[in-house]
Enzyme design. Structure first.
Site, PDB file in Angstrom:
ATOM      1  CB  SER A 142      36.857  46.658  40.322  1.00 25.54           C
ATOM      2  OG  SER A 142      36.351  45.862  41.383  1.00 25.54           O
ATOM      3  CE1 TYR A 155      39.648  42.606  37.981  1.00 26.87           C
ATOM      4  CE2 TYR A 155      38.925  43.261  40.173  1.00 26.87           C
ATOM      5  CZ  TYR A 155      38.680  43.122  38.817  1.00 26.87           C
ATOM      6  OH  TYR A 155      37.467  43.512  38.307  1.00 26.87           O
TER       7      TYR A 155
HETATM    8  P1  NAD Z   1      33.410  38.753  31.520  1.00 22.16           P
HETATM    9  O1  NAD Z   1      34.369  37.665  31.807  1.00 22.16           O
HETATM   10  O2  NAD Z   1      31.980  38.448  31.282  1.00 22.16           O
HETATM   11  O3  NAD Z   1      33.936  39.644  30.300  1.00 22.16           O
HETATM   12  C1  NAD Z   1      35.285  39.992  30.137  1.00 22.16           C
HETATM   13  C2  NAD Z   1      35.592  39.981  28.652  1.00 22.16           C
HETATM   14  O4  NAD Z   1      36.923  40.468  28.465  1.00 22.16           O
HETATM   15  C3  NAD Z   1      35.529  38.568  28.053  1.00 22.16           C
HETATM   16  O5  NAD Z   1      34.700  38.562  26.900  1.00 22.16           O
HETATM   17  C4  NAD Z   1      36.973  38.269  27.708  1.00 22.16           C
HETATM   18  O6  NAD Z   1      37.130  37.452  26.556  1.00 22.16           O
HETATM   19  C5  NAD Z   1      37.525  39.663  27.482  1.00 22.16           C
HETATM   20  N1  NAD Z   1      38.984  39.724  27.625  1.00 22.16           N
HETATM   21  C6  NAD Z   1      39.734  39.202  28.638  1.00 22.16           C
HETATM   22  N2  NAD Z   1      41.031  39.413  28.396  1.00 22.16           N
HETATM   23  C7  NAD Z   1      41.104  40.097  27.235  1.00 22.16           C
HETATM   24  C8  NAD Z   1      42.169  40.607  26.460  1.00 22.16           C
HETATM   25  N3  NAD Z   1      43.447  40.435  26.830  1.00 22.16           N
HETATM   26  N4  NAD Z   1      41.892  41.264  25.319  1.00 22.16           N
HETATM   27  C9  NAD Z   1      40.618  41.417  24.915  1.00 22.16           C
HETATM   28  N5  NAD Z   1      39.564  40.933  25.588  1.00 22.16           N
HETATM   29  C10 NAD Z   1      39.805  40.288  26.740  1.00 22.16           C
HETATM   30  O7  NAD Z   1      33.563  39.754  32.767  1.00 22.16           O
HETATM   31  P2  NAD Z   1      32.750  41.062  33.212  1.00 22.16           P
HETATM   32  O8  NAD Z   1      32.337  40.811  34.602  1.00 22.16           O
HETATM   33  O9  NAD Z   1      31.750  41.470  32.202  1.00 22.16           O
HETATM   34  O10 NAD Z   1      33.947  42.122  33.257  1.00 22.16           O
HETATM   35  C11 NAD Z   1      33.934  43.356  32.571  1.00 22.16           C
HETATM   36  C12 NAD Z   1      34.742  44.365  33.359  1.00 22.16           C
HETATM   37  O11 NAD Z   1      34.077  44.637  34.604  1.00 22.16           O
HETATM   38  C13 NAD Z   1      36.151  43.895  33.712  1.00 22.16           C
HETATM   39  O12 NAD Z   1      37.056  44.958  33.547  1.00 22.16           O
HETATM   40  C14 NAD Z   1      36.039  43.523  35.167  1.00 22.16           C
HETATM   41  O13 NAD Z   1      37.276  43.633  35.827  1.00 22.16           O
HETATM   42  C15 NAD Z   1      35.040  44.561  35.646  1.00 22.16           C
HETATM   43  N6  NAD Z   1      34.366  44.191  36.906  1.00 22.16           N
HETATM   44  C16 NAD Z   1      33.546  43.097  36.979  1.00 22.16           C
HETATM   45  C17 NAD Z   1      32.946  42.767  38.178  1.00 22.16           C
HETATM   46  C18 NAD Z   1      32.048  41.578  38.328  1.00 22.16           C
HETATM   47  O14 NAD Z   1      31.685  41.234  39.478  1.00 22.16           O
HETATM   48  N7  NAD Z   1      31.635  40.930  37.254  1.00 22.16           N
HETATM   49  C19 NAD Z   1      33.162  43.575  39.325  1.00 22.16           C
HETATM   50  C20 NAD Z   1      33.989  44.678  39.198  1.00 22.16           C
HETATM   51  C21 NAD Z   1      34.589  44.986  37.996  1.00 22.16           C
END
Ligand code: NAD
Length: 250
Positions: A142, A155
């Protein structure tokens, strides 16, 4: 010949926003996609979309914090699709609160999912990749790891840890033909980001502030991420390892 033809790819959190977009793009590019998620229904919906588009995919229930479960799911992928060529560690979770208002139990959960979970996945796939002298790992961290982010201290620490872990594993495993790189999303329009907006109390004001602060003038969409992730996973990036790329609008 498609870019990922005959390649077996695992995407953790593949049922979510960025993971779903990434899984679908791998499917379009010919991969056999193992969609890992603790939410099996969400993973199955993504796998079904890939198959409906003519690709190959299967959903696997996998909680990345559960080591025996991780080992069993990876073994099931190898049995179904063959050895793992690409791992995308994308599953993540967050709590949006000032640090002093968080509880140690929440830190433990954040660390278990965002850091230790990714370690379990590496530990499960690296020996097979090393034996085959080939492998690509792409870790989703991130921009919070690079520049910090209010309300996301633990985080951000996990994601920073994931960056330095990736650089070290890249060094340790380069001689085995394995590359490890990191993609850092900025604010991206997914379920996780929706929770962040809620946590901030004033979602409209937050969106205005983000839009003003991002040089390209908008937050990300899930489909903004797969280009960078698939690049690191592809042969085009054969000589690239230990690198960190922000996909965040500048
Ligand atoms: P999201 O909530 O849409 O998807 C996250 C997925 O991870 C979900 O389907 C959830 O069920 C799954 N998950 C959570 N805990 C889990 C576990 N213990 N085992 C297996 N699956 C698990 O979120 P996203 O935004 O698509 O996030 C994807 C990645 O991008 C993450 O690592 C997040 O930290 C990173 N990220 C997101 C953002 C943002 O603004 N959306 C910004 C920076 C980084």
């Amino acid at each position: 010949m498609q870019r990922f033809q005959d390649k077996t790819v695992i995407v953790t959190g593949g049922g979510g926003g960025i993971g779903g977009a990434t899984s679908r793009r791998f499917g379009q590019d010919g991969a056999r996609v193992a969609v890992f998620d603790m939410n099996l229904e969400a993973a199955e919906a993504v796998a079904a979309q890939i198959r409906a588009d003519g690709g190959q995919a299967q959903a696997f229930r996998c909680d990345i914090t559960d080591r025996p479960g991780v080992d069993a799911a990876v073994a099931a992928v190898v049995e179904r699709f063959g050895p793992v060529d690409v791992l995308v560690n994308n599953a993540g979770w967050d709590v949006f609160k000032p640090f002093t208002k968080t509880e140690p139990a929440q830190w433990d959960k954040l660390i278990a999912i965002n850091l230790t979970g990714a370690l379990h996945m590496h530990h499960a796939v690296l020996p097979g990749m090393a034996a085959r002298k080939a492998g690509r790992i792409v870790n989703i961290a991130s921009d919070a790891a690079r520049v910090g982010s209010s309300g996301e201290a633990v985080y951000a620490a996990c994601k920073g840890g994931l960056v330095s872990f990736s650089k070290t594993i890249a060094r340790e495993h380069a001689r085995h033909g394995i590359t490890v790189n990191v993609v850092c999303p900025g604010p991206t329009d997914t379920a996780l980001f929706a929770e962040y907006k809620e946590g901030a109390g004033n979602p409209e004001k937050l969106m205005e502030a983000f839009t003003r602060s991002i040089p390209l003038g908008r937050i990300g969409q899930p489909n903004d991420l797969p280009g960078a992730i698939l690049f690191f996973a592809s042969d085009d990036a054969a000589f690239v390892t230990g690198q960190v790329l922000s996909v965040s609008g500048g």
